[in-house]
Design a protein around this motif. Structure first.
Motif, short mmCIF file in Angstrom:
data_model
loop_
_atom_site.label_atom_id
_atom_site.label_comp_id
_atom_site.label_asym_id
_atom_site.label_seq_id
_atom_site.Cartn_x
_atom_site.Cartn_y
_atom_site.Cartn_z
N THR A 1 34.71 49.55 41.96
CA THR A 1 35.54 50.66 42.69
C THR A 1 35.10 50.41 44.28
OG1 THR A 1 36.00 52.05 40.98
CG2 THR A 1 36.48 52.89 43.12
N GLN A 2 33.73 50.87 44.55
CA GLN A 2 33.30 50.60 45.80
C GLN A 2 33.30 49.23 46.46
OE1 GLN A 2 29.36 51.85 44.35
NE2 GLN A 2 29.49 53.73 45.69
N ILE A 3 33.00 48.23 45.62
CA ILE A 3 33.43 46.76 46.27
C ILE A 3 34.84 46.49 46.50
CG2 ILE A 3 33.15 44.31 45.64
CD1 ILE A 3 30.61 45.35 46.25
N ALA A 4 35.74 46.86 45.61
CA ALA A 4 37.09 46.84 45.95
C ALA A 4 37.50 47.56 47.26
CB ALA A 4 37.89 47.43 44.81
N ASP B 1 25.20 44.98 46.85
CA ASP B 1 25.76 45.50 48.05
C ASP B 1 25.84 44.36 49.01
OD1 ASP B 1 23.20 45.53 48.88
OD2 ASP B 1 23.13 47.44 49.88
N ASP B 2 25.35 43.37 49.16
CA ASP B 2 25.41 42.13 50.23
C ASP B 2 26.09 40.90 49.54
OD1 ASP B 2 23.34 41.45 48.30
OD2 ASP B 2 21.84 40.86 49.88
N ALA B 3 26.71 41.05 48.38
CA ALA B 3 27.52 39.95 47.77
C ALA B 3 28.75 39.58 48.85
CB ALA B 3 27.93 40.41 46.53
N LYS C 1 35.68 48.02 49.68
CA LYS C 1 35.04 47.25 50.92
C LYS C 1 35.73 46.09 51.00
CE LYS C 1 30.40 45.22 51.80
NZ LYS C 1 29.10 45.01 51.34
N TRP C 2 36.19 45.33 49.99
CA TRP C 2 36.79 43.94 50.09
C TRP C 2 38.30 43.99 50.18
CZ3 TRP C 2 33.79 40.77 45.97
CH2 TRP C 2 32.49 40.40 46.38
N ASN C 3 38.85 45.25 50.17
CA ASN C 3 40.36 45.49 50.38
C ASN C 3 41.10 44.68 49.18
OD1 ASN C 3 42.41 46.98 51.42
ND2 ASN C 3 43.03 45.25 52.80
N ILE C 4 40.65 44.77 47.87
CA ILE C 4 41.23 44.29 46.82
C ILE C 4 41.30 45.19 45.54
CG2 ILE C 4 40.86 41.78 47.35
CD1 ILE C 4 38.48 41.68 45.37
N SER C 5 41.93 45.02 44.62
CA SER C 5 41.96 45.88 43.49
C SER C 5 40.60 45.90 42.72
CB SER C 5 43.06 45.39 42.48
OG SER C 5 42.84 44.52 41.79
N ARG C 6 40.31 47.05 42.05
CA ARG C 6 39.24 47.18 41.30
C ARG C 6 39.19 46.14 40.12
NH1 ARG C 6 38.22 49.91 36.49
NH2 ARG C 6 40.04 50.83 36.58
N ARG C 7 40.48 46.02 39.47
CA ARG C 7 40.60 44.76 38.65
C ARG C 7 40.27 43.45 38.87
NH1 ARG C 7 39.91 42.73 34.31
NH2 ARG C 7 41.42 41.74 33.15
N ARG C 8 40.51 42.90 39.95
CA ARG C 8 40.33 41.85 40.64
C ARG C 8 38.80 41.58 40.55
NH1 ARG C 8 41.31 36.97 40.13
NH2 ARG C 8 41.09 35.96 42.11
N VAL C 9 38.21 42.81 41.37
CA VAL C 9 36.47 42.42 41.31
C VAL C 9 36.14 42.34 39.94
CG1 VAL C 9 34.52 43.75 41.95
CG2 VAL C 9 36.73 44.06 43.34
N ALA C 10 36.47 43.00 38.95
CA ALA C 10 36.04 42.89 37.57
C ALA C 10 36.34 41.44 37.17
CB ALA C 10 36.63 43.78 36.64
N LYS C 11 37.38 40.88 37.31
CA LYS C 11 37.88 39.51 36.95
C LYS C 11 36.88 38.63 37.61
CE LYS C 11 42.09 36.70 36.18
NZ LYS C 11 41.50 36.26 34.90
N LEU C 12 36.66 38.78 38.91
CA LEU C 12 35.71 37.86 39.53
C LEU C 12 34.44 37.84 38.92
CD1 LEU C 12 36.81 38.50 43.28
CD2 LEU C 12 37.25 36.61 41.90
#
Length: 60
Positions: free
Chosen positions: A7-10, A43-45, A12-23
């Motif tokens: 959720t936090q990365i999503a 956090d630095d990914a 930060k990157w302005n994408i969906s939480r589901r997309r982050v999980a898929k990546l």
């Protein structure tokens, strides 16, 4: 090193939480770890390039 949730990365990157999980599941985010049912991302990914858009700039 600190870790953030999908959720936090999503946010930060302005994408969906589901997309982050898929990546994460595809192994495209270095250092991402699955703990239980939660992906933890450094956090630095860096955000991987979106391969779904490859070739669309040329009218393909």
């Amino acid at each position: 090193m600190e870790y953030l949730t999908t959720t936090q990365i999503a946010e930060k990157w302005n994408i969906s939480r589901r997309r982050v999980a898929k990546l994460c599941a595809e192994g495209r985010i270095d250092g991402a770890k699955l703990m239980g049912k939660t992906w933890w991302v450094p956090d630095d990914a860096e955000k991987p390039e979106d391969q779904r858009l490859k070739g669309k700039c040329n009218g393909q």
